[in-house]
Write a protein that holds these residues in place. Structure first.
Motif, mmCIF file in Angstrom:
data_model
loop_
_atom_site.group_PDB
_atom_site.id
_atom_site.type_symbol
_atom_site.label_atom_id
_atom_site.label_comp_id
_atom_site.label_asym_id
_atom_site.label_seq_id
_atom_site.Cartn_x
_atom_site.Cartn_y
_atom_site.Cartn_z
ATOM 1 N N ILE A 21 36.530 46.241 42.139
ATOM 2 C CA ILE A 21 37.606 45.245 42.125
ATOM 3 C C ILE A 21 37.197 44.022 41.306
ATOM 4 O O ILE A 21 38.023 43.426 40.600
ATOM 5 C CB ILE A 21 37.982 44.860 43.572
ATOM 6 N N GLY A 22 35.925 43.638 41.372
ATOM 7 C CA GLY A 22 35.447 42.544 40.538
ATOM 8 C C GLY A 22 35.579 42.874 39.062
ATOM 9 O O GLY A 22 35.964 42.012 38.256
ATOM 10 N N LEU A 23 35.267 44.108 38.686
ATOM 11 C CA LEU A 23 35.390 44.528 37.288
ATOM 12 C C LEU A 23 36.850 44.515 36.850
ATOM 13 O O LEU A 23 37.171 44.087 35.730
ATOM 14 C CB LEU A 23 34.795 45.932 37.122
ATOM 15 N N ILE A 24 37.744 44.983 37.722
ATOM 16 C CA ILE A 24 39.177 44.963 37.403
ATOM 17 C C ILE A 24 39.654 43.516 37.208
ATOM 18 O O ILE A 24 40.418 43.219 36.279
ATOM 19 C CB ILE A 24 39.985 45.660 38.514
ATOM 20 N N TYR A 25 39.187 42.620 38.066
ATOM 21 C CA TYR A 25 39.569 41.212 37.931
ATOM 22 C C TYR A 25 39.087 40.642 36.595
ATOM 23 O O TYR A 25 39.828 39.928 35.909
ATOM 24 C CB TYR A 25 38.993 40.394 39.081
ATOM 25 N N ALA A 26 37.840 40.940 36.203
ATOM 26 C CA ALA A 26 37.302 40.458 34.930
ATOM 27 C C ALA A 26 38.134 40.988 33.764
ATOM 28 O O ALA A 26 38.407 40.263 32.794
ATOM 29 C CB ALA A 26 35.840 40.867 34.789
ATOM 30 N N TYR A 27 38.549 42.266 33.851
ATOM 31 C CA TYR A 27 39.363 42.861 32.783
ATOM 32 C C TYR A 27 40.712 42.153 32.666
ATOM 33 O O TYR A 27 41.151 41.805 31.562
ATOM 34 C CB TYR A 27 39.563 44.347 33.068
ATOM 35 N N PHE A 28 41.394 41.943 33.791
ATOM 36 C CA PHE A 28 42.694 41.284 33.743
ATOM 37 C C PHE A 28 42.561 39.814 33.339
ATOM 38 O O PHE A 28 43.462 39.259 32.704
ATOM 39 C CB PHE A 28 43.411 41.413 35.088
ATOM 40 N N ASN A 29 41.458 39.183 33.674
ATOM 41 C CA ASN A 29 41.206 37.824 33.225
ATOM 42 C C ASN A 29 41.105 37.787 31.702
ATOM 43 O O ASN A 29 41.625 36.877 31.043
ATOM 44 C CB ASN A 29 39.907 37.304 33.860
ATOM 45 N N HIS A 30 40.426 38.794 31.134
ATOM 46 C CA HIS A 30 40.328 38.917 29.676
ATOM 47 C C HIS A 30 41.701 39.135 29.052
ATOM 48 O O HIS A 30 42.063 38.467 28.070
ATOM 49 C CB HIS A 30 39.386 40.077 29.338
ATOM 50 N N LYS A 31 42.475 40.060 29.612
ATOM 51 C CA LYS A 31 43.806 40.343 29.069
ATOM 52 C C LYS A 31 44.723 39.129 29.159
ATOM 53 O O LYS A 31 45.521 38.874 28.259
ATOM 54 C CB LYS A 31 44.420 41.532 29.812
ATOM 55 N N TYR A 85 31.042 41.461 54.490
ATOM 56 C CA TYR A 85 30.979 40.717 53.225
ATOM 57 C C TYR A 85 31.895 41.353 52.182
ATOM 58 O O TYR A 85 32.623 40.645 51.471
ATOM 59 C CB TYR A 85 29.540 40.680 52.701
ATOM 60 N N GLN A 86 31.851 42.691 52.070
ATOM 61 C CA GLN A 86 32.702 43.359 51.087
ATOM 62 C C GLN A 86 34.176 43.073 51.359
ATOM 63 O O GLN A 86 34.937 42.742 50.443
ATOM 64 C CB GLN A 86 32.443 44.872 51.122
ATOM 65 N N ALA A 87 34.584 43.199 52.608
ATOM 66 C CA ALA A 87 35.982 42.961 52.963
ATOM 67 C C ALA A 87 36.371 41.508 52.689
ATOM 68 O O ALA A 87 37.441 41.225 52.132
ATOM 69 C CB ALA A 87 36.221 43.313 54.429
ATOM 70 N N THR A 88 35.510 40.573 53.074
ATOM 71 C CA THR A 88 35.782 39.146 52.867
ATOM 72 C C THR A 88 35.916 38.825 51.387
ATOM 73 O O THR A 88 36.852 38.130 50.965
ATOM 74 C CB THR A 88 34.647 38.300 53.479
ATOM 75 N N THR A 89 35.006 39.335 50.573
ATOM 76 C CA THR A 89 35.011 39.054 49.142
ATOM 77 C C THR A 89 36.257 39.620 48.473
ATOM 78 O O THR A 89 36.892 38.955 47.643
ATOM 79 C CB THR A 89 33.753 39.642 48.478
ATOM 80 N N ILE A 90 36.630 40.833 48.836
ATOM 81 C CA ILE A 90 37.810 41.460 48.233
ATOM 82 C C ILE A 90 39.074 40.681 48.583
ATOM 83 O O ILE A 90 39.921 40.420 47.715
ATOM 84 C CB ILE A 90 37.922 42.929 48.689
ATOM 85 N N VAL A 91 39.201 40.264 49.840
ATOM 86 C CA VAL A 91 40.380 39.492 50.259
ATOM 87 C C VAL A 91 40.451 38.166 49.509
ATOM 88 O O VAL A 91 41.505 37.782 48.972
ATOM 89 C CB VAL A 91 40.358 39.259 51.779
ATOM 90 N N LEU A 92 39.326 37.438 49.432
ATOM 91 C CA LEU A 92 39.302 36.146 48.738
ATOM 92 C C LEU A 92 39.575 36.310 47.248
ATOM 93 O O LEU A 92 40.258 35.475 46.636
ATOM 94 C CB LEU A 92 37.954 35.459 48.949
ATOM 95 N N ILE A 101 34.478 32.716 45.355
ATOM 96 C CA ILE A 101 33.747 33.976 45.394
ATOM 97 C C ILE A 101 32.237 33.743 45.354
ATOM 98 O O ILE A 101 31.456 34.673 45.434
ATOM 99 C CB ILE A 101 34.202 34.898 44.241
ATOM 100 N N HIS A 102 31.829 32.513 45.239
ATOM 101 C CA HIS A 102 30.388 32.253 45.289
ATOM 102 C C HIS A 102 29.866 32.569 46.692
ATOM 103 O O HIS A 102 30.568 32.344 47.685
ATOM 104 C CB HIS A 102 30.090 30.797 44.944
ATOM 105 N N PRO A 103 28.641 33.130 46.801
ATOM 106 C CA PRO A 103 28.074 33.406 48.124
ATOM 107 C C PRO A 103 28.027 32.197 49.049
ATOM 108 O O PRO A 103 27.971 32.371 50.270
ATOM 109 C CB PRO A 103 26.657 33.901 47.792
ATOM 110 N N LEU A 104 28.055 30.993 48.478
ATOM 111 C CA LEU A 104 28.157 29.806 49.308
ATOM 112 C C LEU A 104 29.349 29.911 50.251
ATOM 113 O O LEU A 104 29.304 29.448 51.401
ATOM 114 C CB LEU A 104 28.294 28.570 48.414
ATOM 115 N N PHE A 105 30.418 30.549 49.782
ATOM 116 C CA PHE A 105 31.616 30.718 50.587
ATOM 117 C C PHE A 105 31.663 32.110 51.237
ATOM 118 O O PHE A 105 31.899 32.232 52.440
ATOM 119 C CB PHE A 105 32.873 30.506 49.718
ATOM 120 N N THR A 106 31.469 33.156 50.435
ATOM 121 C CA THR A 106 31.613 34.517 50.963
ATOM 122 C C THR A 106 30.544 34.864 51.988
ATOM 123 O O THR A 106 30.831 35.491 53.003
ATOM 124 C CB THR A 106 31.584 35.538 49.811
ATOM 125 N N PHE A 107 29.297 34.465 51.730
ATOM 126 C CA PHE A 107 28.238 34.726 52.700
ATOM 127 C C PHE A 107 28.494 33.964 53.994
ATOM 128 O O PHE A 107 28.314 34.491 55.094
ATOM 129 C CB PHE A 107 26.874 34.320 52.131
#
Length: 397
Positions: A21-31, A85-92, A101-107
């Motif tokens: 999902i992070g990779l998909i987000y980076a791709y759409f950010n590029h587009k 952590y995975q669930a939290t990061t994906i939702v955020l 998305i920094h571990p300061l928040f997600t962790f």
């Protein structure tokens, strides 16, 4: 067999939902950047796909460093925490992009959720996923004997990643920050710069062996004291999203860095204290989460109180973007500079700029006013493959 095990471990890293999902987000950010550039500036200004490249490559060295520290110190985590952590990061990520998305928040959020589930005895109910998952998953015991040492371990990882982030921010390249246009209170176009940082950090962590062994008996285990552990490679997303329009990019970044350094010092002192008094770990986690949110809020306050830095000027043309590997970069132009003259002709509009540039396509001489007021002269030859004029975007009246 060892090579096969290694290949499976690497494959499992790339197949984890948070990585995909992070990779998909980076791709759409590029587009999105390319689409905005073509719609508003009539050109694909920066043809590189640095969003995807940074996502995949920027975290490799920090991940190696963090993994070495993790292995050397023998700091264990649990699979239950990482699932949260995975669930939290994906939702955020889906709700707010890379903003938190920094571990300061997600962790921190993951640790608080884990603590709450342990405190109120909320188990992981995976029955609905039973047809899709290994039967042995439902025989695993996720109960934690004591949660405070685990929370302190997570705090250590979080602070180490924060320290790495501080160093990485110093190397942030301004030519990778693309402008967006908005209207000022006076109705003039001004540039603002969304800094969308997102990269994946491959982190080798130690998890209890009884969690891995039911799934993969081939997975290598080792002992720490009387307990058996496994080494697992996990993707950790490191992201920030802050917008700059009323401060110089460099100044805004340095102020956020300074705030993060102070937060790191507070967290470091707190972790030492929590080592002797583990019960304070959850409170320290909450404090660091609040302070992290305050750092981003403080940045927004500074933006509202400062004057706009990237609007049109009374004289000259404002540089709002510089393309990498371009004549503009050879001229050492920076975002925010004012081009006062080109080939000794005063500049008042982009039309004049293009006209003078079209008249002489082999050589250019600029008189530039830097953001600190210094006046400099810059010159360079032009070549046939120099496309998009000088490789810069300009803002005039």
């Amino acid at each position: 067999m060892m090579t096969t095990n290694l290949l499976w471990a690497i494959l499992l890293y790339f197949l984890q939902p948070v990585f995909i999902i992070g990779l998909i987000y980076a791709y759409f950010n590029h587009k999105q950047r390319v689409k905005y550039s073509r719609e508003h500036f009539r050109v694909n200004f920066n043809r590189t796909n640095f969003e995807i490249k940074d996502y995949l490559m920027k975290g490799l060295l920090p991940g190696l460093i963090l993994s070495m520290v993790s292995i050397f110190l023998g700091i264990p985590l649990t699979l239950e925490w990482y699932l949260i952590y995975q669930a939290t990061t994906i939702v955020l990520l889906l709700l707010g992009g890379s903003r938190f998305i920094h571990p300061l928040f997600t962790f921190s959020i993951s640790s608080i959720l884990l603590y709450m589930s342990d405190r109120f005895e909320v188990g992981l109910n995976l029955n609905k996923l039973k047809p899709l998952l290994n039967e042995k998953l439902f025989n695993l015991d996720f109960e934690l004997e004591t949660i405070s040492p685990l929370l302190n371990n997570i705090l250590i990882f979080m602070l180490l990643i924060l320290l790495l982030t501080i160093f990485m921010m110093k190397k942030q390249e301004e030519n990778k920050v693309f402008p967006m246009l908005s209207d000022s209170k006076r109705g003039k176009k001004v540039a603002k710069y969304p800094n969308k940082i997102l990269w994946v950090l491959p982190m080798a962590i130690i998890v209890p062996g009884n969690i891995i062994e039911p799934f993969a008996k081939w997975w290598p285990l080792f002992n720490i004291g009387s307990e058996r552990y496994a080494l697992v490679l996990l993707p950790v997303l490191v992201g920030l999203h802050y917008t700059v329009s009323s401060q110089l990019l460099r100044i805004a970044r340095e102020k956020i860095q300074k705030d993060f350094i102070n937060l790191f010092l507070v967290g470091g002192i707190g972790v030492i204290f929590a080592y002797f008094y583990p019960a304070v770990s959850i409170w320290l986690t909450g404090v660091l989460l609040v302070l992290g949110i305050f750092v981003m809020y403080r940045h927004r306050r500074r933006e509202k109180m400062a004057n706009i830095q990237y609007g049109p000027a009374d004289i000259g043309l404002r540089v709002i973007a510089v393309r990498p590997d371009s004549p503009a970069e050879r001229l050492n132009l920076s975002i925010g500079d004012l081009i006062l003259t080109i080939n000794d002709i005063d500049m008042e509009s982009r039309a004049e700029f293009n006209e003078v540039l079209a008249y002489n396509r082999s050589y250019i001489k600029l008189r530039i006013q830097r953001t600190d007021g210094e006046i400099v002269i810059a010159e360079t030859p032009l070549y046939d493959d120099d496309y998009n004029n000088l490789g810069l975007l300009l803002l005039d009246e």
